[in-house]
Design a protein around this motif. Structure first.
Motif, PDB file in Angstrom:
ATOM      1  N   UNK A   1      18.110  33.712  30.980  1.00  0.00           N
ATOM      2  CA  UNK A   1      18.504  35.005  30.594  1.00  0.00           C
ATOM      3  C   UNK A   1      17.474  36.236  30.735  1.00  0.00           C
ATOM      4  N   UNK A   2      16.585  35.942  30.734  1.00  0.00           N
ATOM      5  CA  UNK A   2      15.371  36.855  30.990  1.00  0.00           C
ATOM      6  C   UNK A   2      15.148  37.132  32.448  1.00  0.00           C
ATOM      7  N   UNK A   3      15.522  36.195  33.367  1.00  0.00           N
ATOM      8  CA  UNK A   3      15.590  36.606  34.772  1.00  0.00           C
ATOM      9  C   UNK A   3      16.763  37.311  35.027  1.00  0.00           C
ATOM     10  N   UNK A   4      17.896  37.159  34.394  1.00  0.00           N
ATOM     11  CA  UNK A   4      18.973  38.207  34.612  1.00  0.00           C
ATOM     12  C   UNK A   4      18.846  39.620  34.157  1.00  0.00           C
ATOM     13  N   UNK A   5      18.258  39.561  32.965  1.00  0.00           N
ATOM     14  CA  UNK A   5      18.017  40.741  32.407  1.00  0.00           C
ATOM     15  C   UNK A   5      16.973  41.735  33.423  1.00  0.00           C
ATOM     16  N   UNK A   6      15.830  41.064  33.871  1.00  0.00           N
ATOM     17  CA  UNK A   6      15.023  41.420  34.719  1.00  0.00           C
ATOM     18  C   UNK A   6      15.890  41.950  36.033  1.00  0.00           C
ATOM     19  N   UNK A   7      16.645  41.141  36.528  1.00  0.00           N
ATOM     20  CA  UNK A   7      17.472  41.747  37.787  1.00  0.00           C
ATOM     21  C   UNK A   7      18.339  42.906  37.395  1.00  0.00           C
ATOM     22  N   UNK A   8      18.820  42.943  36.172  1.00  0.00           N
ATOM     23  CA  UNK A   8      19.570  44.175  35.737  1.00  0.00           C
ATOM     24  C   UNK A   8      18.762  45.488  35.808  1.00  0.00           C
ATOM     25  N   UNK A   9      17.636  45.089  35.245  1.00  0.00           N
ATOM     26  CA  UNK A   9      16.773  46.469  35.402  1.00  0.00           C
ATOM     27  C   UNK A   9      16.299  46.742  36.533  1.00  0.00           C
ATOM     28  N   UNK A  10      16.103  45.934  37.672  1.00  0.00           N
ATOM     29  CA  UNK A  10      15.867  45.960  38.705  1.00  0.00           C
ATOM     30  C   UNK A  10      17.045  46.832  39.647  1.00  0.00           C
ATOM     31  N   UNK A  11      18.163  46.194  39.296  1.00  0.00           N
ATOM     32  CA  UNK A  11      19.424  46.886  39.978  1.00  0.00           C
ATOM     33  C   UNK A  11      19.475  48.001  39.466  1.00  0.00           C
ATOM     34  N   UNK A  12      19.052  48.541  38.603  1.00  0.00           N
ATOM     35  CA  UNK A  12      19.306  49.964  38.020  1.00  0.00           C
ATOM     36  C   UNK A  12      20.217  50.045  37.032  1.00  0.00           C
ATOM     37  N   UNK A  13      20.716  48.795  36.452  1.00  0.00           N
ATOM     38  CA  UNK A  13      21.636  48.688  35.459  1.00  0.00           C
ATOM     39  C   UNK A  13      21.319  49.009  33.870  1.00  0.00           C
TER      40      UNK A  13
END
Length: 137
Positions: free
Chosen positions: A125-137
């Motif tokens: 979940x933390x990895x996906x949340x971080x990826x969402x931030x990095x993707x600009x989401x």
């Protein structure tokens, strides 16, 4: 701070906490003898409960804000995985803890399995949340 950033911070805290419990706290607790069990388990439950309460509140509040903001697919994935971690706590780990007034090797083994699952969900979940931030989401 955007909702996705706030949720990523909360899930990173959650993942770090969960990794600490899984890798350090539970192995020590699981090694307690029958004679030591009740005191050790009671002490663990008393001392960890306030931190769990604050941590889960942070995850729930920031998750609610993220859901209300209409996240992108990575944000929804992060919410789902983190939700699975919380559900594993509520439906598996907490009920087993409640039954562990005396040491029971079968229940301790169940607790360790449930804990590994919730740790995996929390980290993912933390990895996906971080990826969402990095993707600009």
């Amino acid at each position: 701070m955007s909702a996705v950033v706030a949720f990523a911070v909360a899930t990173a805290w959650h993942a770090g906490f969960q990794l600490t419990v899984t890798l350090l706290v539970y192995p020590v607790l699981a090694r307690r003898s029958s004679e030591e069990w009740r005191a050790a388990h009671d002490r663990h439950s008393r001392t960890i409960a306030p931190l769990v309460g604050v941590l889960y509140l942070a995850v729930l509040v920031t998750g609610g804000l993220l859901a209300a903001s209409g996240p992108d697919p990575l944000g929804w994935l992060a919410l789902g995985l983190t939700g699975l971690a919380l559900a594993t706590t509520a439906l598996a780990a907490a009920p087993v803890h409640g039954r562990l007034t005396d040491r029971d090797d079968v229940l301790v083994a169940r607790l360790l399995v449930a804990d590994r699952w919730r740790c995996a969900f929390a980290v993912l979940g933390a990895v996906a949340a971080t990826a969402a931030v990095l993707a600009g989401g």
